[in-house]
Each structure stands twice: as structure tokens, then as C-alpha cells.
Design an enzyme around this catalytic site. Structure first.
Site: not given
Length: 180
Positions: A13-17
Site C-alpha cells: 500500500g502507501c509507502f508512508w505506512c
């Protein structure tokens, strides 16, 4: 004393996570957000990857000391802190750029990835759809995406999406976290 430094590349998913999760793991030296698995030439931009047209996934590259944490443990943490059973989606984030993927760097990592996915499959109600593929090229994301959660914790996405993932990490893997 020489460290046993290795690299893992995963997308969930989102790489921030995923970046926020692995920055808390003991033995992790550094985490870099980026893109991999695409089919267009050149270094993609965040906007291009988010369009879904490049074929790249948002990924992180984890540099870790394998004498402190194993590649297998890295993958177990990865697989249990995102939903590896949803195709091209994590929560509200949809598209191939958010697919669940393990990019292996060598045959040893490939074998471990396949074993981990197989062993964890009985712990999920739905079939695991995590892709296991050879790493071709890793492109580092733009600087504003690095250490994103720690710099933007009060932003809505961070507090509603990333903070719960970190709570899950701390509950499931407390013994694998940095102490300071």
C-alpha cells in the site's frame, strides 16, 4: 564488529505506512520510500506512479542488520501489518501502485518469501495475493516522502491510517521493536 547488513524491498500500500512501521523495528538501519516493478523507462515521479499508468508499486527499501532481525522476521512483520489478501488495494488506496509485493534480491530471499507467504496463508480468512518478484530497479521517492509520518503525524491520513498500523505493530511484534 562487522554488521551483517542486508536489504529487503516490499510494498504494502502507501509507502508512508510501511516506512513508519519499519522505522520502529529493532535492527533496521534505514528505510527509504520509493518505486519498483514498473514498465516505463526512466525515474518515475510520485504523480506518475499515483496515476497507475507506470506499473510501479509504492515500496520501501529496508536496510537491516540480519544479526539482529532476520529477513524472515522482516517479512512476517510486513505481512501482518498490512492486508496481503486485497488485490491492488489497501484501505481506501486503490490501484496497482498499492499492490502487496515482495521484491526479492536473490534466490535465498525468494525461497524465504515463498515459505513465509505459504506458512502465513492459514492465518488469513482470504487468500494471500502478495506478489513475489525479482527486484529489477528501485527508484528512490522524492525527499518529501521520506520519514513522512514522523513529520506529519497530525495530518488526517497519518492519524487515521498510519497510527492504527503502528498500534497493530506494537501489539503483535513488541519483542521486535527498538527500545529507545
Amino acid at each position: 564488529m562487522t554488521k551483517n547488513i542486508q536489504i529487503a524491498t516490499v510494498g504494502g500500500g502507501c509507502f508512508w505506512c510501511t516506512e513508519a512501521v519499519f522505522l520502529e523495528v529493532n535492527g533496521v538501519e534505514k528505510v527509504i520510500s520509493g518505486y519498483s516493478g514498473g514498465n516505463v523507462p526512466g525515474h518515475p515521479t510520485y504523480r506518475e506512479v499515483c496515476s497507475g499508468l507506470t506499473g510501479h508499486a509504492e515500496v520501501i527499501q529496508i536496510t537491516f542488520d540480519a544479526d539482529i532481525i532476520s529477513y524472515e522476521d522482516i517479512l512476517i512483520i510486513f505481512m501482518t501489518t498490512h492486508d496481503p489478501t486485497t488485490l491492488n488495494r489497501q484501505g481506501a488506496d486503490r490501484g496497482t501502485q498499492y499492490r502487496s509485493v515482495i521484491f526479492y534480491h536473490n534466490d535465498g530471499q525468494k525461497n524465504i518469501a515463498e515459505i513465509v507467504v505459504n506458512e502465513l496463508s492459514s492465518h488469513f480468512e482470504n487468500k494471500i495475493v502478495t506478489e513475489v518478484s525479482a527486484l529489477d530497479v528501485f527508484y528512490e521517492a522524492e525527499k518529501e516522502h521520506h520519514n513522512y509520518y514522523n513529520q506529519n503525524q497530525t495530518q488526517g491520513y497519518c492519524s487515521f491510517v498510519i497510527t492504527p498500523k503502528l498500534q497493530k505493530l506494537r501489539k503483535l511484534h513488541a519483542d521486535k521493536l527498538k527500545t529507545s
